[in-house]
Design a protein around this motif. Structure first.
Motif: not given
Length: 182
Positions: A118-135
């Protein structure tokens, strides 16, 4: 349920879909209910390895790592957990489920981590799209329990990639929850 869940967050708490987008203003309890959900899972389901992250690891210590510690204390559950403040890990000593608090400034670092459930990204708006897709690619393999990525953030610009990817995209499989201070 181990924690008393805000009635307005109950559907979120029970949601087992892979993608959850939980956004709302300050004081809307999105982080609080997400932490409750994850703690409940590591108390009731064994062998979890959750990644809990923000773009910069330094901000984790004062936000979500502190929140998990507070919830564990309030529920009088310290005897069931080993909390490593240096490595920012929390382990359920009964069933070997783990929370790993990581800075996500370089998702390439996560490629060697195996067995994420499982993954929780807090303040996901700080991340780039490619980072979230890699997760998302890190969350793979067969496990006994459902795998889930939870993104939490405050409302953002209508030009942000999160809006285009999750809100405006008919192919998005994310379930969206909007919370308010009410």
């Amino acid at each position: 349920m181990i924690f008393q869940v805000n009635k307005s967050h109950q559907d979120f708490f029970l949601d087992t879909r892979r993608w959850i987008v939980n956004y709302g203003g300050a004081g809307s309890a999105k982080s609080y209910s997400t932490a409750q959900k994850i703690l409940t899972r590591i108390l009731t389901e064994e062998n979890h390895d959750f990644i809990i992250g923000r773009k910069v690891s330094k901000t984790l210590r004062l936000s979500v790592f502190k929140l998990f510690n507070t919830l564990i204390s309030k529920a009088n559950l310290h005897s069931q957990f080993k909390i490593n403040k240096t490595d920012m890990t929390i382990t359920n000593t009964r069933n070997k489920s783990n929370l790993h608090f990581l800075g996500l400034d370089d998702p390439e670092k996560l490629k060697s981590i195996d067995g994420i459930t499982g993954i929780w990204v807090e303040e996901a708006s700080e991340m780039e799209q490619k980072d979230i897709l890699e997760l998302n690619r890190r969350l793979r393999g067969e496990t006994k329990y459902y795998k889930q990525i939870i993104l939490t953030f405050n409302p953002i610009s209508h030009l942000h990639w999160l809006k285009a990817h999750f809100f405006d995209n008919p192919a998005s499989k994310a379930h969206i929850y909007k919370t308010t201070y009410l």
